[in-house]
Design an enzyme around this catalytic site. Structure first.
Site, PDB file in Angstrom:
ATOM      1  N   GLU A 125       0.850  -1.188   0.000  1.00  0.00           N
ATOM      2  CA  GLU A 125       0.000   0.000   0.000  1.00  0.00           C
ATOM      3  C   GLU A 125       0.889   1.243   0.000  1.00  0.00           C
ATOM      4  O   GLU A 125       1.860   1.284   0.761  1.00  0.00           O
ATOM      5  CB  GLU A 125      -0.895   0.030   1.240  1.00  0.00           C
ATOM      6  N   GLY A 265       2.944   2.666  10.773  1.00  0.00           N
ATOM      7  CA  GLY A 265       2.694   1.890  11.985  1.00  0.00           C
ATOM      8  C   GLY A 265       2.567   0.403  11.714  1.00  0.00           C
ATOM      9  O   GLY A 265       3.229  -0.417  12.340  1.00  0.00           O
ATOM     10  N   MET A 267       0.473  -2.661   8.665  1.00  0.00           N
ATOM     11  CA  MET A 267      -0.219  -2.823   7.393  1.00  0.00           C
ATOM     12  C   MET A 267      -1.116  -4.066   7.415  1.00  0.00           C
ATOM     13  O   MET A 267      -0.689  -5.142   7.837  1.00  0.00           O
ATOM     14  CB  MET A 267       0.824  -2.932   6.269  1.00  0.00           C
ATOM     15  N   HIS A 301      -6.653  -2.078  15.085  1.00  0.00           N
ATOM     16  CA  HIS A 301      -6.846  -1.358  13.819  1.00  0.00           C
ATOM     17  C   HIS A 301      -6.609  -2.275  12.615  1.00  0.00           C
ATOM     18  O   HIS A 301      -7.467  -2.375  11.731  1.00  0.00           O
ATOM     19  CB  HIS A 301      -5.896  -0.154  13.782  1.00  0.00           C
ATOM     20  N   GLU A 302      -5.469  -2.933  12.598  1.00  0.00           N
ATOM     21  CA  GLU A 302      -5.151  -3.766  11.430  1.00  0.00           C
ATOM     22  C   GLU A 302      -6.105  -4.953  11.340  1.00  0.00           C
ATOM     23  O   GLU A 302      -6.548  -5.326  10.254  1.00  0.00           O
ATOM     24  CB  GLU A 302      -3.697  -4.248  11.464  1.00  0.00           C
ATOM     25  N   HIS A 305      -9.415  -3.897   9.889  1.00  0.00           N
ATOM     26  CA  HIS A 305      -9.350  -3.681   8.440  1.00  0.00           C
ATOM     27  C   HIS A 305      -9.784  -4.920   7.662  1.00  0.00           C
ATOM     28  O   HIS A 305     -10.172  -4.820   6.495  1.00  0.00           O
ATOM     29  CB  HIS A 305      -7.916  -3.352   8.017  1.00  0.00           C
ATOM     30  N   GLU A 324      -9.898   4.047   6.229  1.00  0.00           N
ATOM     31  CA  GLU A 324      -9.069   4.497   7.355  1.00  0.00           C
ATOM     32  C   GLU A 324      -9.877   5.229   8.434  1.00  0.00           C
ATOM     33  O   GLU A 324      -9.723   4.964   9.617  1.00  0.00           O
ATOM     34  CB  GLU A 324      -7.906   5.367   6.871  1.00  0.00           C
TER      35      GLU A 324
HETATM   36  N1  TRP Z   1      -3.062   0.938   5.715  1.00  0.00           N
HETATM   37  C1  TRP Z   1      -2.087   1.128   6.744  1.00  0.00           C
HETATM   38  C2  TRP Z   1      -2.871   1.373   8.025  1.00  0.00           C
HETATM   39  O1  TRP Z   1      -3.539   2.313   8.173  1.00  0.00           O
HETATM   40  C3  TRP Z   1      -1.188   2.299   6.475  1.00  0.00           C
HETATM   41  C4  TRP Z   1       0.131   1.995   5.896  1.00  0.00           C
HETATM   42  C5  TRP Z   1       1.044   1.118   6.341  1.00  0.00           C
HETATM   43  C6  TRP Z   1       0.760   2.631   4.802  1.00  0.00           C
HETATM   44  N2  TRP Z   1       2.168   1.189   5.599  1.00  0.00           N
HETATM   45  C7  TRP Z   1       2.026   2.098   4.664  1.00  0.00           C
HETATM   46  C8  TRP Z   1       0.363   3.598   3.951  1.00  0.00           C
HETATM   47  C9  TRP Z   1       2.903   2.528   3.690  1.00  0.00           C
HETATM   48  C10 TRP Z   1       1.226   4.040   2.971  1.00  0.00           C
HETATM   49  C11 TRP Z   1       2.488   3.514   2.837  1.00  0.00           C
HETATM   50  O2  TRP Z   1      -2.924   0.613   8.889  1.00  0.00           O
HETATM   51 ZN    ZN Z   2      -5.522   1.724   8.562  1.00  0.00          ZN
END
Ligand code: TRP
Ligand code: ZN
Length: 883
Positions: A125, A265, A267, A301-302, A305, A324
């Site tokens: 991402e 943080g 993914m 959070h993760e 998702h 988000e």
């Molecule tokens: N989707 C991830 C979150 O909110 C965010 C994220 C993690 C991200 N690594 C990244 C976004 C690198 C951009 C680039 O939990």
């Molecule tokens: Zn997120």
């Protein structure tokens, strides 16, 4: 080759893809200096479109070969330009086979496939998958994946990817393989692989439906004593989503992997969440109470998702807040429910609002201001912002405030019923909320389309004879880049009225059958008046209870009314808020006094109100701690037309010192009465006691005398957990205690092998009030410092530039020179991290001319640097652009 100006992408230009991808098979031969990736995908032309051009994206790839329906494509069969590969007039059904060659060991951007401490990780991402292979790398293209990993068995004994492990075995030549299959279709940004020397803590749990699932937390060897809290948090998250939203884990296996080099943080890759070590590893020796809380929140959070992001994903990146904002709201509610008590929930709410005011309000007032659903961007990575996340969460919270918890749940149920397996828009979420509740939420759309923090000005009129109390609310919203004028928002304003005895009045809102002691007024016009009947005596209004909307609420409270609310409001948020308003008033007056060159003085009233809070044993320690914490220098700065960082710093220090003197005896009592003997536990009650005790320690530290030094030194030497040890070290580091240097040195020695603690060590020094630019430069020479590791760079450089305003804004501009150098140096390694640092000068236009001009020069210097990434270029470009 990078073209000179990167194009702006507009939301209005969205077109559906010409081809859908149905299945993806990938084979990886993992080698740090040459990883071969063979991809086979089946595609089908999108019947809804007329376009026959197959469009794939790729970056920093060596294209070895490409075959279409079995035939190798020569250089003339496709066009490859600026990272876009186009095949014109492709057939209706296509099988594409693409072989690419990568250099993960040279990948310092930490996007795509990279190496961290000898192991392989991916981050896809938002647009990292295109650094692995050519692909229609956009979130509305969803496919099922089958992934074969091959690697040296000794160096990479663990091979992980999304979904279920189908098969594994030896290849004979010292190499081995693992085959993974993800049964759910997903966009490419959720792809992940991990390979290397890792170990795991695992647990089997029974899901609500009776199915069994295997949970794993993977870390480097030596960190297995730090995984229990993450595992507990994962199990709690699974249970919570079953209970609160009826959502169950849909896989047989769910993995969390910790990595020390990570841009953000964590993914939410399907079934294989990858985390910054900071949000996984904890034990009492290395992690503070705040770390424990953050780990719980990020694990939640993760995990959340999986439904809000993965099962239902985003049509395009302009919809980022769809997943988000909603998922932050869910993790906030989860954390609050884990505390459980009403006052614990309020403390969590206050913490979240503090983040919003500290970071999002300034963003919304600066050059990078953008709507929750942006209309354009140059680099999407720059839009993982506090507006998308935290303001987005406030927008979701407002649905719940307007519709009630049950109404919100109905909306969620309908959202999944309609959109499971789809890539959708923010509007689809709003429609589900509206339709499930038979409500018209047309105007609510403006929360998504208009940037800026709305202002709501309240005025009141009491008619004793008629026994009526009228509240008039007026709303407006400042201009933001590209949005000069704004239309009225649909704003839920929760209010209560306090009678003269401090108790809530039962409310009778004219023209409504709402009952109770808090009602939610719906402000939809520029100005509206709401009348309450049966109000004989003049009440004190409690406005925007629980912070019911992300706005600035202005009301001309008298000081004594604020003190009254501090003592009596049944809404704990507003009880806290009243104290903050009072303190902010004093801080602004003191700042003005410093600027005028006069002496500083503060009346005893604020101290007396804070004393009542500090000594009120009916209040949770955690609440007392946040109530006694003064607004930050950044929050004070946002209130000023012209920011003077030195004056703000002096004023805040003066007030803290004055409060420490006035409350010394009570602070010492609070210190003594909030000890937590026995084994360390991160539960909310114990953490609250430690927070209050350590707040007392920090106030006492302001006195900087022998007794204060001794208290901190004793705690530092005797602490059996990081919360207490670090708080004591901070107290020593911010004063002139004789043991200061020795304590810092000892801390380093004790935790030399714990990178996350060494980050704390750098960060503490970077934000200490005596640390100037020269001292930061010296710390950069320390053997433990590295610009390549984002956590380390953040701990020193970001902590200084964002967390030490009075030193960073040194009059000679040396802080800005340092900033420019570091942005440029980081940009060559990691554009995403550099572009974050580039945001430190966002508010440059608000400073006094001497500082402002130096900031502009520094921004211009960065803008003119050769070979700048589009990430950093977008940020400094927007900063410098005319208002
Ligand atoms: N989707 C991830 C979150 O909110 C965010 C994220 C993690 C991200 N690594 C990244 C976004 C690198 C951009 C680039 O939990
Ligand atoms: Zn997120």
């Amino acid at each position: 080759m990078r073209t000179d100006t990167s194009p702006t992408i507009y939301r209005k230009d969205y077109t559906p893809p010409a081809y859908w991808v149905r299945t993806v098979e990938m084979g990886f031969d993992l080698e740090p200096s040459a990883t071969r990736v063979a991809t086979r995908m089946t595609l089908e032309r999108n019947r809804a479109g007329r376009d026959r051009t197959l469009t794939l994206y790729g970056e920093e790839l060596e294209l070895v070969q490409i075959r279409l329906n079995g035939k190798a494509l020569g250089k003339n069969a496709y066009a490859l330009k600026d990272g876009v590969l186009r095949i014109a007039d492709a057939p209706e059904r296509v099988t594409l086979e693409i072989e690419t060659l990568l250099r993960p060991d040279r990948n310092t951007s930490l996007m795509g496939l990279y190496v961290s401490n000898g192991n392989f990780f991916t981050q896809c991402e938002a647009e990292g998958f295109r650094k692995i292979t050519y692909f229609p790398d956009r979130p509305d293209v969803m496919a099922t994946y089958k992934v074969m990993l091959r690697a040296d068995k000794k160096k990479y004994p663990v091979l992980l990817s999304n979904g279920n492990l189908i098969e594994q075995g030896d290849l004979g030549d010292g190499r081995h393989y693992a085959l993974w299959e993800d049964p759910f279709k997903k966009p490419s940004y959720l792809f992940a692989l991990v390979a290397g020397q890792l170990v795991c803590q695992e647990e089997k749990i029974k899901l609500k439906s009776g199915r069994e699932a295997l949970l794993q937390v993977w870390v480097e060897e030596g960190n297995l004593d730090k995984t229990q809290h993450a595992m507990d948090s994962l199990i709690n998250s699974i249970r919570w989503d079953e209970e609160r939203f009826g959502l169950e884990l849909d896989l047989d296996r769910f993995m969390i992997v910790a990595v020390g080099d990570f841009n953000m943080g964590a993914m939410e890759n399907k079934g294989l969440n990858i985390f910054n070590t900071k949000f996984v590893l904890a034990n009492p020796r290395i992690a503070t109470d705040v770390d424990y809380g953050n780990i719980e929140a990020v694990v939640g959070h993760e995990y959340f998702h999986n439904w809000t992001g993965n099962r239902v994903t985003c049509r395009d990146w302009f919809q980022l807040s769809l997943k988000e904002g909603l998922t932050v709201f869910r993790d906030q509610e989860f954390s609050a429910d884990m505390i459980g008590t009403d006052s614990g929930r309020a403390v969590k709410r206050i913490d979240d609002v503090r983040v919003l005011r500290q970071a999002q309000f300034p963003e919304d007032a600066g050059p990078m201001a953008h709507p929750v659903r942006p209309d354009s961007f140059v680099e999407i990575s720059n839009f993982y912002t506090v507006t998308i996340y935290e303001k987005g969460a406030e927008v979701v919270r407002m649905y719940q405030t307007l519709l009630g918890r049950d109404g919100f749940r109905k909306g969620m149920d309908l959202y999944f019923e309609r959109h499971d397996g789809q890539a959708v828009e923010c509007d689809d979420f709003r429609a589900a909320m509206a339709d499930a509740n038979g409500r018209d939420l047309t105007q609510f759309e403006r929360w998504y389309s208009q940037a800026g923090t709305p202002r709501v000005v309240a005025s009141v009129a009491h008619d004793a004879a008629a026994r009526t109390y009228a509240i008039t609310l007026q709303q407006s919203c400042p201009s933001t880049p590209g949005q000069k004028t704004k239309q009225p928002f649909h704003i839920p304003v929760a209010v209560g009225l306090l009678g003269q005895d401090g108790k809530d009045l039962p409310l009778k809102l004219r023209g409504s059958d709402l009952q109770g002691t808090t009602v939610v007024l719906e402000l939809t016009e520029a100005q509206q008046t709401f009348v309450f009947d049966g109000v004989a005596d003049l009440p004190v209004p409690s406005l925007l209870r629980n912070f019911s909307a992300p706005v600035v609420l202005e009301y001309d409270y008298r000081d004594d009314e604020l003190a009254f609310l501090m003592a009596h409001d049944s809404d704990p948020f507003n009880r806290w808020e009243a104290g903050q308003r009072l303190a902010l008033r004093r801080l602004l007056a003191l700042t003005a006094a410093v600027r005028a060159g006069g002496g500083m003085a503060v009346d005893p009233a604020l101290g007396e109100s804070l004393r009542l809070t500090l000594t009120d044993d009916a209040l949770d320690p955690a609440f007392r701690e946040i109530a006694l914490t003064l607004p930050s220098e950044t929050v004070i700065a946002e209130q000023m037309d012209v920011i003077d960082p030195q004056a703000i710093h002096q004023a805040r220090r003066f007030l803290r010192h004055a409060l420490a003197q006035a409350l010394r005896a009570d602070l010492v009592d609070a210190y003594r009465n909030n000890q937590t003997p026995g084994a360390y536990s991160p539960d909310a009650v114990s953490a609250g006691k430690r927070a209050l005790k350590n707040l007392a320690l920090s106030y006492i530290g302001e006195l900087d005398d022998a007794a204060a030094h001794a208290l901190a030194q004793t705690q530092c030497d005797g602490a059996d957990n990081m919360t207490d040890r670090f708080a004591a070290l901070a107290a020593l580091a911010n004063g002139s205690a004789p043991g200061r240097a020795a304590a810092l040195a000892r801390f380093y020695q004790d935790f030399e092998d714990e990178p996350l603690v060494i980050d704390k060590w750098f960060s503490l020094q970077a934000s200490a009030r005596t640390t100037d630019v020269a001292a930061v430069r010296k710390l950069m020479q320390h053997p433990a410092f590295s610009l390549k590791n984002p956590n380390r760079a953040r701990s020193l450089i970001f902590s200084f530039c964002n967390g030490n305003p009075s030193q960073f804004h040194a009059a000679d501009g040396s802080g800005y020179d340092f900033w420019a150098e570091q942005v440029i140096a980081l940009d060559a390694l990691n554009p995403q991290v550099a572009a974050r640092l580039a945001r430190s000068l966002d508010r440059w236009r608000k400073y006094a001319p001497a500082l402002r001009d130096r900031m502009r020069s520094a921004l211009e210097r960065v803008a003119a640097a050769p070979a700048l990434s589009k990430d950093t270029k977008e940020v400094v470009g927007k900063s410098l652009a005319a208002e």
